[in-house]
Design an enzyme around this catalytic site. Sequence first.
Site, PDB file in Angstrom:
ATOM      1  N   HIS A  45      -9.543   1.198   4.864  1.00  0.00           N
ATOM      2  CA  HIS A  45      -8.135   1.208   5.417  1.00  0.00           C
ATOM      3  C   HIS A  45      -8.391   2.169   6.499  1.00  0.00           C
ATOM      4  O   HIS A  45      -9.067   3.187   6.576  1.00  0.00           O
ATOM      5  CB  HIS A  45      -7.081   1.820   4.492  1.00  0.00           C
ATOM      6  CG  HIS A  45      -5.544   1.976   5.150  1.00  0.00           C
ATOM      7  ND1 HIS A  45      -5.386   2.682   5.993  1.00  0.00           N
ATOM      8  CD2 HIS A  45      -4.579   0.797   5.055  1.00  0.00           C
ATOM      9  CE1 HIS A  45      -4.152   2.529   6.525  1.00  0.00           C
ATOM     10  NE2 HIS A  45      -3.661   1.419   5.896  1.00  0.00           N
ATOM     11  N   GLY A  86       2.842  -1.216   4.365  1.00  0.00           N
ATOM     12  CA  GLY A  86       3.128   0.372   3.852  1.00  0.00           C
ATOM     13  C   GLY A  86       4.620   0.512   3.485  1.00  0.00           C
ATOM     14  O   GLY A  86       4.858   0.291   2.435  1.00  0.00           O
ATOM     15  N   GLY A  87       5.186   1.189   4.511  1.00  0.00           N
ATOM     16  CA  GLY A  87       6.521   2.037   4.205  1.00  0.00           C
ATOM     17  C   GLY A  87       7.299   0.867   3.663  1.00  0.00           C
ATOM     18  O   GLY A  87       8.253   1.324   2.512  1.00  0.00           O
ATOM     19  N   SER A  95       3.377  -2.234  10.287  1.00  0.00           N
ATOM     20  CA  SER A  95       4.837  -2.396  10.566  1.00  0.00           C
ATOM     21  C   SER A  95       5.588  -3.749  10.345  1.00  0.00           C
ATOM     22  O   SER A  95       6.390  -4.119  11.004  1.00  0.00           O
ATOM     23  CB  SER A  95       5.161  -1.840  12.043  1.00  0.00           C
ATOM     24  OG  SER A  95       4.783  -0.655  12.203  1.00  0.00           O
ATOM     25  N   ASN A 118       0.692  -1.093  -0.123  1.00  0.00           N
ATOM     26  CA  ASN A 118      -0.069   0.000  -0.034  1.00  0.00           C
ATOM     27  C   ASN A 118       0.739   1.240   0.035  1.00  0.00           C
ATOM     28  O   ASN A 118       1.637   1.810   0.941  1.00  0.00           O
ATOM     29  CB  ASN A 118      -0.880   0.164   1.324  1.00  0.00           C
ATOM     30  CG  ASN A 118      -1.719   1.240   1.579  1.00  0.00           C
ATOM     31  OD1 ASN A 118      -1.729   2.033   0.424  1.00  0.00           O
ATOM     32  ND2 ASN A 118      -2.170   1.348   2.748  1.00  0.00           N
ATOM     33  N   GLY A 148       2.624   2.231  10.471  1.00  0.00           N
ATOM     34  CA  GLY A 148       3.430   3.166  10.494  1.00  0.00           C
ATOM     35  C   GLY A 148       4.425   3.430  11.842  1.00  0.00           C
ATOM     36  O   GLY A 148       5.032   4.680  11.840  1.00  0.00           O
ATOM     37  N   LYS A 189       0.022   4.399  -0.283  1.00  0.00           N
ATOM     38  CA  LYS A 189      -0.553   5.642   0.379  1.00  0.00           C
ATOM     39  C   LYS A 189      -0.432   6.561  -0.577  1.00  0.00           C
ATOM     40  O   LYS A 189      -0.321   6.611  -1.777  1.00  0.00           O
ATOM     41  CB  LYS A 189       0.038   5.609   1.872  1.00  0.00           C
ATOM     42  CG  LYS A 189      -0.066   4.341   2.547  1.00  0.00           C
ATOM     43  CD  LYS A 189       0.163   4.591   4.002  1.00  0.00           C
ATOM     44  CE  LYS A 189       0.043   3.300   4.784  1.00  0.00           C
ATOM     45  NZ  LYS A 189      -0.093   3.230   6.242  1.00  0.00           N
ATOM     46  N   GLU A 244      -5.382  -4.999  10.436  1.00  0.00           N
ATOM     47  CA  GLU A 244      -4.254  -3.873  10.756  1.00  0.00           C
ATOM     48  C   GLU A 244      -4.497  -3.188  12.079  1.00  0.00           C
ATOM     49  O   GLU A 244      -5.376  -2.308  11.958  1.00  0.00           O
ATOM     50  CB  GLU A 244      -4.282  -2.922   9.605  1.00  0.00           C
ATOM     51  CG  GLU A 244      -3.861  -3.472   8.303  1.00  0.00           C
ATOM     52  CD  GLU A 244      -3.411  -2.516   7.311  1.00  0.00           C
ATOM     53  OE1 GLU A 244      -2.248  -2.598   6.922  1.00  0.00           O
ATOM     54  OE2 GLU A 244      -4.268  -1.562   7.037  1.00  0.00           O
ATOM     55  N   GLU A 290      -6.882   4.841   7.690  1.00  0.00           N
ATOM     56  CA  GLU A 290      -6.721   6.075   7.358  1.00  0.00           C
ATOM     57  C   GLU A 290      -7.768   6.539   6.612  1.00  0.00           C
ATOM     58  O   GLU A 290      -8.128   8.038   6.577  1.00  0.00           O
ATOM     59  CB  GLU A 290      -5.078   6.323   6.551  1.00  0.00           C
ATOM     60  CG  GLU A 290      -4.066   6.236   7.552  1.00  0.00           C
ATOM     61  CD  GLU A 290      -2.715   5.471   6.774  1.00  0.00           C
ATOM     62  OE1 GLU A 290      -2.660   5.442   5.352  1.00  0.00           O
ATOM     63  OE2 GLU A 290      -2.088   5.049   7.455  1.00  0.00           O
TER      64      GLU A 290
END
Length: 246
Positions: free
Chosen positions: A93, A227-228, A206, A9, A169, A11, A163, A95
């Site tokens: 999600h 994500g990251g 994470s 993802n 994150g 983002k 999640e 967010e």
Amino acid sequence: MRLKYAIGNWKMNGSLAEMKHISDIASAASELSAIKAVICPPAPYLSAALGAAGAHIGIGGQDCHMSEKGAHTGDVSAAMIADLGARYVILGHSERRTDHSETDAQVSQKAIAALGQALTPILCVGETRTEREEGRADEVVRMQITSSFEGISDGRKVILAYEPVWAIGTGLIPTMAQIADMFAVISEAVSFIPNHDQISLLYGGSVNGENAAEIFALNGVDGALVGGASLTSAKFAPIMQALAKS
Ligand code: PGA
């Protein structure tokens, strides 16, 4: 047989120049036939991402509207995502739930719209830190599943990502026992969905190359939403490789 998924993802990250990371991820994935890798870039880059991906990875959107078209400035429909050739869409999600006040009922309508365009929805659920501290994590996730998956008539066509909001994150992840306990709750909570035993169940929050193998070894975990650590092949390939070995 539940498919194993490594889903990235992106983002609100990336650029046209960074589509080269998608090509690199696709070439790493081409050696891993046991898993399905998917990258979900921001909507303006879907076409470029599809071009960079080739046949070895899937591409998905990060949200879609529940309507097929109309007066919804700034929104993107499932039909548009499908029209480009993308096959997946992340929905609900945390967010989106926080930044855009999305409700479970809207997530369910979006999922039905996505399925109508033959997209595979990746539906996200997860508790906040306060909800976990108050001992309500199981109850919150159960309720999100009941409402967000309402109207889903075939578990083979959807993916669920658990999640925990506090793990996204932050570099924090639940203990392996906490993840295992939650996956047992989730397996039970999805049982109202036809073919629920075919729903791929992913963990997100994470995930990185160091912790992935331990998470994928847990019973019932079929992959990860990342994500990251999905933004470059250097970070994402070790996660895909850990999944292929699990
Ligand atoms: P993270 O994000 O891997 O950067 O924690 C996960 C997600 O939000 O899907």
